[in-house]
Design a protein around this motif. Structure first.
Motif, PDB file in Angstrom:
ATOM      1  N   SER A 119      -6.395 -13.828  -3.007  1.00 15.97           N
ATOM      2  CA  SER A 119      -5.228 -13.369  -2.275  1.00 15.97           C
ATOM      3  C   SER A 119      -5.639 -12.613  -1.024  1.00 15.97           C
ATOM      4  O   SER A 119      -6.778 -12.190  -0.863  1.00 15.97           O
ATOM      5  N   SER A 120      -4.711 -12.444  -0.126  1.00 14.39           N
ATOM      6  CA  SER A 120      -4.916 -11.659   1.081  1.00 14.39           C
ATOM      7  C   SER A 120      -4.109 -10.381   0.955  1.00 14.39           C
ATOM      8  O   SER A 120      -3.323 -10.194   0.030  1.00 14.39           O
ATOM      9  N   LEU A 121      -4.299  -9.471   1.920  1.00 16.73           N
ATOM     10  CA  LEU A 121      -3.540  -8.219   1.893  1.00 16.73           C
ATOM     11  C   LEU A 121      -2.043  -8.485   1.962  1.00 16.73           C
ATOM     12  O   LEU A 121      -1.243  -7.796   1.327  1.00 16.73           O
ATOM     13  N   SER A 122      -1.669  -9.523   2.716  1.00 20.26           N
ATOM     14  CA  SER A 122      -0.238  -9.838   2.836  1.00 20.26           C
ATOM     15  C   SER A 122       0.356 -10.265   1.500  1.00 20.26           C
ATOM     16  O   SER A 122       1.557 -10.127   1.270  1.00 20.26           O
ATOM     17  N   ALA A 123      -0.513 -10.782   0.588  1.00 23.30           N
ATOM     18  CA  ALA A 123      -0.003 -11.221  -0.711  1.00 23.30           C
ATOM     19  C   ALA A 123       0.457 -10.057  -1.563  1.00 23.30           C
ATOM     20  O   ALA A 123       1.233 -10.229  -2.507  1.00 23.30           O
TER      21      ALA A 123
ATOM     22  N   ALA B 213      -6.461  -0.074   4.818  1.00 24.22           N
ATOM     23  CA  ALA B 213      -5.359  -1.046   4.836  1.00 24.22           C
ATOM     24  C   ALA B 213      -4.765  -1.221   3.444  1.00 24.22           C
ATOM     25  O   ALA B 213      -3.541  -1.238   3.267  1.00 24.22           O
ATOM     26  N   ILE B 214      -5.634  -1.351   2.433  1.00 17.43           N
ATOM     27  CA  ILE B 214      -5.144  -1.487   1.058  1.00 17.43           C
ATOM     28  C   ILE B 214      -4.366  -0.245   0.649  1.00 17.43           C
ATOM     29  O   ILE B 214      -3.297  -0.324   0.028  1.00 17.43           O
ATOM     30  N   GLU B 215      -4.896   0.896   1.022  1.00 18.77           N
ATOM     31  CA  GLU B 215      -4.255   2.165   0.675  1.00 18.77           C
ATOM     32  C   GLU B 215      -2.862   2.270   1.290  1.00 18.77           C
ATOM     33  O   GLU B 215      -1.890   2.646   0.616  1.00 18.77           O
ATOM     34  N   SER B 216      -2.738   1.885   2.551  1.00 12.57           N
ATOM     35  CA  SER B 216      -1.442   1.981   3.235  1.00 12.57           C
ATOM     36  C   SER B 216      -0.416   1.054   2.611  1.00 12.57           C
ATOM     37  O   SER B 216       0.731   1.448   2.362  1.00 12.57           O
ATOM     38  N   ILE B 217      -0.820  -0.186   2.360  1.00 14.57           N
ATOM     39  CA  ILE B 217       0.120  -1.146   1.776  1.00 14.57           C
ATOM     40  C   ILE B 217       0.515  -0.712   0.371  1.00 14.57           C
ATOM     41  O   ILE B 217       1.691  -0.795  -0.015  1.00 14.57           O
ATOM     42  N   SER B 218      -0.444  -0.228  -0.399  1.00 14.08           N
ATOM     43  CA  SER B 218      -0.150   0.204  -1.774  1.00 14.08           C
ATOM     44  C   SER B 218       0.804   1.389  -1.787  1.00 14.08           C
ATOM     45  O   SER B 218       1.724   1.447  -2.609  1.00 14.08           O
TER      46      SER B 218
ATOM     47  N   ASP C  12       2.204  -1.674 -10.840  1.00 16.14           N
ATOM     48  CA  ASP C  12       2.269  -0.214 -10.798  1.00 16.14           C
ATOM     49  C   ASP C  12       0.976   0.394 -10.278  1.00 16.14           C
ATOM     50  O   ASP C  12       0.972   1.516  -9.756  1.00 16.14           O
ATOM     51  N   GLU C  13      -0.109  -0.326 -10.416  1.00 17.19           N
ATOM     52  CA  GLU C  13      -1.425   0.231 -10.127  1.00 17.19           C
ATOM     53  C   GLU C  13      -2.293  -0.858  -9.511  1.00 17.19           C
ATOM     54  O   GLU C  13      -2.179  -2.043  -9.867  1.00 17.19           O
ATOM     55  N   ILE C  14      -3.159  -0.465  -8.593  1.00 16.04           N
ATOM     56  CA  ILE C  14      -4.104  -1.395  -8.000  1.00 16.04           C
ATOM     57  C   ILE C  14      -5.482  -0.763  -8.059  1.00 16.04           C
ATOM     58  O   ILE C  14      -5.675   0.384  -7.640  1.00 16.04           O
ATOM     59  N   LYS C  15      -6.437  -1.494  -8.631  1.00 16.51           N
ATOM     60  CA  LYS C  15      -7.798  -0.989  -8.781  1.00 16.51           C
ATOM     61  C   LYS C  15      -8.698  -1.714  -7.784  1.00 16.51           C
ATOM     62  O   LYS C  15      -8.889  -2.939  -7.884  1.00 16.51           O
ATOM     63  N   ILE C  16      -9.229  -0.973  -6.839  1.00 13.58           N
ATOM     64  CA  ILE C  16     -10.045  -1.567  -5.780  1.00 13.58           C
ATOM     65  C   ILE C  16     -11.437  -1.852  -6.327  1.00 13.58           C
ATOM     66  O   ILE C  16     -12.102  -0.965  -6.873  1.00 13.58           O
TER      67      ILE C  16
ATOM     68  N   VAL D 215      -3.310   3.876  -6.497  1.00 13.16           N
ATOM     69  CA  VAL D 215      -4.591   3.273  -6.150  1.00 13.16           C
ATOM     70  C   VAL D 215      -5.701   3.959  -6.925  1.00 13.16           C
ATOM     71  O   VAL D 215      -5.771   5.195  -6.982  1.00 13.16           O
ATOM     72  N   ILE D 216      -6.580   3.149  -7.535  1.00 11.06           N
ATOM     73  CA  ILE D 216      -7.736   3.669  -8.256  1.00 11.06           C
ATOM     74  C   ILE D 216      -8.990   3.039  -7.688  1.00 11.06           C
ATOM     75  O   ILE D 216      -9.058   1.805  -7.524  1.00 11.06           O
ATOM     76  N   ALA D 217      -9.965   3.862  -7.365  1.00  6.36           N
ATOM     77  CA  ALA D 217     -11.253   3.367  -6.873  1.00  6.36           C
ATOM     78  C   ALA D 217     -12.155   3.106  -8.070  1.00  6.36           C
ATOM     79  O   ALA D 217     -12.442   4.012  -8.858  1.00  6.36           O
ATOM     80  N   GLU D 218     -12.610   1.843  -8.202  1.00  3.56           N
ATOM     81  CA  GLU D 218     -13.480   1.477  -9.321  1.00  3.56           C
ATOM     82  C   GLU D 218     -14.950   1.599  -8.927  1.00  3.56           C
ATOM     83  O   GLU D 218     -15.315   1.452  -7.763  1.00  3.56           O
TER      84      GLU D 218
END
Length: 610
Positions: free
Chosen positions: A491-495, A526-531, A502-506, A538-541
């Motif tokens: 996927s891309s950021l636009s996806a 960019a991921i942080e802003s969209i999330s 509820d949560e996104i793990k980078i 956002v969780i940093a793995e």
């Protein structure tokens, strides 16, 4: 009806000026009763649906009924007037003349097929020829029936039986027959096994029509420049066999498969869409790698999986070490099946930490396998195999059972308010039957709102039932959703705008040495802003160093992290509850690690995740 010279002939059976009169050749030879019988016979022959003709020794037509005139696309009167020394007006008539002369000379009967080319295409007839002697004359009696439709049906059935309908390529039985014909010869040949990489994801994302078009274009690209002695075969959905014969040396095979690999790197253009597709290729060579088709195919398959597991889109020629690895894989598969049967799995738990408050906000359940000697195996050695073998569903239920059996200890150790994350493979997440049963199991725990289901982004971007049917079921019982390993999928950021989570793990690939990588820093922002805009935590793995922690705290708004810097995966039976974990996390945040190191247990059980 018959005439041996060039005088006026009847135009067809029963078409003489006096239809009841015998033919001039037979006049005076027949009794009145015979003449009557002959007249009746002429009418019958004229009306037969079969194409009936009679020829003499020179191949000349003496009798032509209406069906025969239709067969040869000429009036019967024209057919019976063709002199023996005149060229017939069509190839079909020339062949009929030649066959008639030969069969009468040899006194031989035969059944054959004849093709007549007309304005509407070719028509095929099955014709029976039989020499007869009537009234002292040697004649050839022929009867033909049209079988054009039958031949088309036979051809269609043949192609369906031996050729792939989509690509037109021969199937496995055809290439196997060709290869078997080359065995026990002095000639060397190569058998290549090609597997189209990530075809399922392409099919799911773009749809089956695009997937089918890709297979057709893939076939054209591989077939380009093949010799007439080579053969490409489609043996299953995204698998192909390529027979290269003859081959003079191993280097010749190396050069050709490398040419194929490079050729596949160019994009495919399908329905105004640019697609990139590669194939993993394994090759075996006769007789070095096998003396039967089965051995050669197996070894090419082994080589293909070797390169697919290492570097997709490459090619490799089989060697004996690969077979040993394949046997090891089979042993692992059998051990995995026994372990599931014996329930020899356990869970380790890794905290998700709020960096600024040093509090554990959640834990992720990571499955581990105990082998028959009691040793712990990390998931990297068996999870992908479990997915491939269809064992992952049962394994996921075992993980949930383990969590609930340990729920009191989990609450003592981490706190009763922490969330519990369970990994679900993308293949499972899109399986409505499995997810229905797993949702019911989560609801039966009595605390489904504590659970977070972690799935990779593939489950979201695929055109599957996950978002439309499965996600609402989980939401209804209070289960939250996390996008795991974000950034390494398709996927891309636009996806992200189309993903309900509820949560996104980078993924850790973006976090490692983040303080030294400006490009990763830009992507992270960019991921942080969209999330943030979409309301996702956002969780940093994979956080492992103090420098990474300090960068995340000072340069981003990311509050939560997970990784070995804070805690290795923890086995509940090897730690003390509550205080040691909280104290250890606190020391870790400030970069001052007491002895013994970070957490009990001190040993490392492997870095895989599930």
């Amino acid at each position: 009806m018959f005439n041996a010279d060039n005088s006026e002939l009847p135009t067809s059976a029963g078409d003489a000026p006096d239809d009841d009169a015998p033919a001039p050749l037979l006049q005076g030879r027949l009794s009145p009763d015979q003449a009557t019988d002959l007249a009746m016979l002429k009418r019958i022959v004229a009306s037969l649906p079969a194409a009936v003709t009679v020829q003499d020794r020179d191949g000349r037509f003496l009798l032509v009924n209406e069906a025969a005139a239709t067969q040869f696309l000429l009036p019967a009167s024209d057919l019976v007037r063709i002199a023996p020394d005149s060229p017939p007006p069509s190839d079909a008539l020339l062949r009929r003349r030649e066959v008639g002369i030969e069969l009468l000379r040899e006194r031989r009967s035969v059944v054959c097929e004849e093709t007549v080319l007309g304005a509407d295409g070719s028509r095929i007839f099955r014709t029976a020829h039989k020499p007869v002697r009537i009234a002292g004359l040697d004649l050839l009696l022929s009867s033909a029936t049209e079988i054009t439709d039958q031949k088309l049906l036979e051809q269609n059935l043949f192609e369906r039986a031996y050729f792939d309908e989509l690509t037109g390529l021969p199937n496995r039985s055809v290439i196997e027959t060709k290869a078997n014909g080359l065995l026990h010869s002095e000639q060397s040949f190569a058998l290549a096994f090609l597997d189209l990489d990530n075809f399922k994801q392409i099919n799911d994302y773009y749809g089956h029509a695009v997937g089918d078009s890709l297979l057709v274009e893939f076939t054209k690209r591989i077939s380009h420049n093949l010799r007439s002695t080579d053969m490409l075969s489609r043996i299953s959905g995204d698998e192909f066999l390529l027979l290269l014969t003859p081959v003079l040396s191993r280097s010749e095979v190396d050069d050709y498969v490398e040419f194929v690999v490079q050729r596949l790197r160019a994009p495919f253009y399908i329905d105004n869409t640019e697609l990139f597709a590669s194939a993993s290729i394994g090759v075996s060579i006769y007789p070095e790698h096998g003396r039967t088709f089965g051995e050669l195919r197996h070894n090419a398959d082994v080589a293909m999986y070797q390169i697919k597991n290492a570097t997709k889109g490459g090619a490799v020629i089989f060697d004996a070490a690969m077979e040993q690895e394949a046997q090891q894989r089979m042993q692992t598969e059998q051990a995995l099946r026994r372990a599931i049967l014996d329930k020899r799995f356990c869970c380790a738990f890794q905290p998700k930490v709020e960096m600024r408050t040093q509090q554990v906000r959640g834990i992720e359940a990571l499955v581990r396998l105990r082998d028959e000697n009691g040793e712990i195996l990390a998931p990297g050695s068996f999870i992908n195999l479990a997915v491939e073998l269809g064992l992952i569903d049962e394994l996921t239920h075992l993980v949930l059972d383990e969590i609930m059996q340990s729920i009191d200890l989990i609450d003592e150790t981490f706190g009763a308010d922490v969330s519990i994350s369970v990994n679900v493979a993308a293949k499972q997440a899109c399986n409505l039957a499995f997810m229905t049963s797993f949702t019911a199991a989560l609801a039966a725990t009595g605390c489904p709102e504590r659970f977070i289901v972690e799935v990779t982004e593939d489950a979201f971007v695929a055109k599957s039932k996950f978002q439309t049917e499965i996600l609402p079921m989980l939401r209804q019982i209070g289960v939250r959703i996390s996008i795991d390993d974000f950034g390494i999928g398709y996927s891309s950021l636009s996806a992200l705008a189309d993903i309900t989570a509820d949560e996104i793990k980078i993924d850790r690939s973006f976090i490692t040495d983040i303080h030294q990588r400006p490009r990763s820093q830009s992507i992270l922002r960019a991921i942080e802003s969209i999330s943030d805009a979409l309301g996702m935590t956002v969780i940093a793995e994979g956080v492992e160093t103090l420098e990474e922690v300090l960068y995340l705290q000072t340069a981003t708004r990311i509050r939560y992290a997970q990784g070995y810097y804070f805690s290795k995966p923890v086995y509940l039976d090897e730690i003390k509850p509550v205080d040691p974990i909280r104290d250890e996390l606190r020391w870790a945040i400030h970069g001052r690690h007491p002895e013994p190191a970070r957490l009990r247990p001190a040993r490392h059980y492997g870095g895989g995740r599930h």
